[in-house]
Design a protein around this motif. Structure first.
Motif, short mmCIF file in Angstrom:
data_model
loop_
_atom_site.label_atom_id
_atom_site.label_comp_id
_atom_site.label_asym_id
_atom_site.label_seq_id
_atom_site.Cartn_x
_atom_site.Cartn_y
_atom_site.Cartn_z
N ASN A 111 73.11 49.96 62.95
CA ASN A 111 73.10 51.15 64.15
C ASN A 111 72.10 51.06 65.15
OD1 ASN A 111 75.68 52.53 63.38
ND2 ASN A 111 74.50 53.13 61.42
N CYS A 112 70.91 50.02 65.01
CA CYS A 112 70.00 50.02 65.97
C CYS A 112 70.97 48.96 67.16
CB CYS A 112 69.08 49.22 65.35
SG CYS A 112 67.83 48.33 66.58
N PRO A 113 70.76 49.61 68.46
CA PRO A 113 71.43 48.77 69.46
C PRO A 113 71.20 47.61 69.65
CG PRO A 113 70.70 51.19 69.98
CD PRO A 113 69.92 50.68 68.71
N LYS A 114 69.52 47.11 69.12
CA LYS A 114 69.04 45.78 69.36
C LYS A 114 69.16 45.09 67.83
CE LYS A 114 65.66 47.42 72.58
NZ LYS A 114 64.08 47.39 72.61
N SER A 115 70.05 45.61 66.96
CA SER A 115 70.27 44.96 65.63
C SER A 115 69.08 44.60 64.74
CB SER A 115 71.48 43.93 65.77
OG SER A 115 72.51 44.20 66.38
N GLY A 145 62.21 46.77 60.88
CA GLY A 145 61.43 47.68 61.49
C GLY A 145 61.85 47.89 63.14
N PRO A 146 61.12 48.95 63.66
CA PRO A 146 61.41 49.24 65.16
C PRO A 146 60.91 48.48 66.30
CG PRO A 146 59.60 50.55 64.20
CD PRO A 146 59.91 49.86 62.96
N CYS A 147 61.48 48.56 67.27
CA CYS A 147 61.00 47.67 68.41
C CYS A 147 60.04 48.80 68.95
CB CYS A 147 62.14 47.93 69.58
SG CYS A 147 62.72 49.45 70.26
N GLY A 148 59.54 48.49 70.12
CA GLY A 148 58.19 49.01 70.50
C GLY A 148 58.36 50.32 71.51
N HIS A 154 63.35 59.46 68.69
CA HIS A 154 64.70 59.01 69.10
C HIS A 154 64.55 57.49 69.53
CE1 HIS A 154 67.14 62.90 69.06
NE2 HIS A 154 66.07 63.02 68.17
N CYS A 155 65.97 56.99 69.67
CA CYS A 155 65.83 55.63 70.13
C CYS A 155 65.78 55.57 71.79
CB CYS A 155 67.45 55.15 69.76
SG CYS A 155 67.87 53.70 70.21
N GLU A 156 65.04 54.27 71.96
CA GLU A 156 64.90 54.34 73.38
C GLU A 156 66.36 53.86 74.18
OE1 GLU A 156 62.41 51.09 75.01
OE2 GLU A 156 63.29 49.44 73.82
N VAL A 157 67.14 53.20 73.46
CA VAL A 157 68.39 52.89 74.19
C VAL A 157 69.59 53.88 74.05
CG1 VAL A 157 70.45 51.11 74.17
CG2 VAL A 157 68.02 50.31 73.58
N VAL A 159 68.42 59.51 66.47
CA VAL A 159 67.01 59.12 66.01
C VAL A 159 67.02 57.73 65.76
CG1 VAL A 159 65.39 59.68 64.11
CG2 VAL A 159 67.18 61.63 64.90
N CYS A 160 65.87 57.03 65.99
CA CYS A 160 65.69 55.62 65.79
C CYS A 160 65.88 55.38 64.49
CB CYS A 160 64.36 55.01 66.16
SG CYS A 160 63.93 53.58 65.34
N VAL A 161 67.00 54.24 64.11
CA VAL A 161 67.29 54.01 62.77
C VAL A 161 66.04 53.58 61.91
CG1 VAL A 161 68.22 51.79 61.66
CG2 VAL A 161 69.42 52.87 63.44
N TRP A 162 65.00 53.23 62.43
CA TRP A 162 63.98 52.85 61.77
C TRP A 162 62.83 54.02 61.30
CZ3 TRP A 162 64.10 49.07 58.55
CH2 TRP A 162 65.09 48.23 58.97
S1 SF4 Z 1 64.28 52.51 69.23
FE1 SF4 Z 1 64.83 52.05 67.17
S2 SF4 Z 1 67.00 52.21 66.86
FE2 SF4 Z 1 66.48 52.26 69.23
S3 SF4 Z 1 66.54 49.92 69.83
FE3 SF4 Z 1 64.40 50.50 69.02
S4 SF4 Z 1 64.29 49.87 66.95
FE4 SF4 Z 1 66.61 50.11 67.50
#
Ligand code: SF4
Length: 156
Positions: A77-81, A85-88, A95-98, A103-106
């Protein structure tokens, strides 16, 4: 549905053993799967999995399920797959930046892993990159074959 997805993470402590017991139970059915042929039962299982896991976890049916190791949060469900762990770009409110509506999956994975109470066997497990060729296949049947030491190959 996000509400059910978050509920599942909140209830990860008991959902995870239920999920793992189900997977273990399927191993007992191996003789039947073998007799019928894994390829013949694949379609039905993949459809059942999509229904059950799609409802409970918003599973994206990648075919390489990590739910038990990601706090019952589906990383797809992370838009970046991202699977480790999370992106920056996680927002200040978690919440997710995309997709700011979720809420951010991570963040949810961390919450679920803490509820399970065993970080080492959950969120700290390094996941292999997702193999997109397996999307839509049954992760349950794959888990059965893995537990029995049978060759996994590509699609069953
Ligand atoms: S914020 Fe979390 S869910 Fe959104 S793209 Fe980054 S790692 Fe993935």
């Amino acid at each position: 549905m996000k509400r059910v997805r978050y509920w599942s993470v909140k209830n990860a402590r008991w959902l995870r053993p239920v999920y793992q017991t189900l997977e273990s139970g399927l191993v007992l059915l191996h003789p039947i799967f073998k007799r019928l042929g894994y390829q013949r039962v694949e379609g039905g299982f993949a459809a059942l999995e999509k229904l059950v896991k799609g409802f409970l976890f918003d599973s994206q049916s990648c075919g390489q399920c990590t739910l038990g190791e990601t706090g019952m949060a589906c990383p797809m469900n992370c838009p970046k797959s991202l699977r480790n762990g999370p992106c920056g770009g996680v927002r200040g409110n978690g919440h997710c930046e995309v997709d700011p509506s979720m809420v951010c999956v991570w963040v949810t994975s961390w919450e679920g892993s803490k509820r399970i109470g065993d970080i080492e066997s959950t969120i700290q497990v390094i996941q292999a990159p997702v193999d997109v060729r397996l999307k839509g296949t049954s992760a349950w049947l794959r888990a059965v074959r893995k537990r029995l030491g049978l060759p996994l190959g590509g699609r069953l």
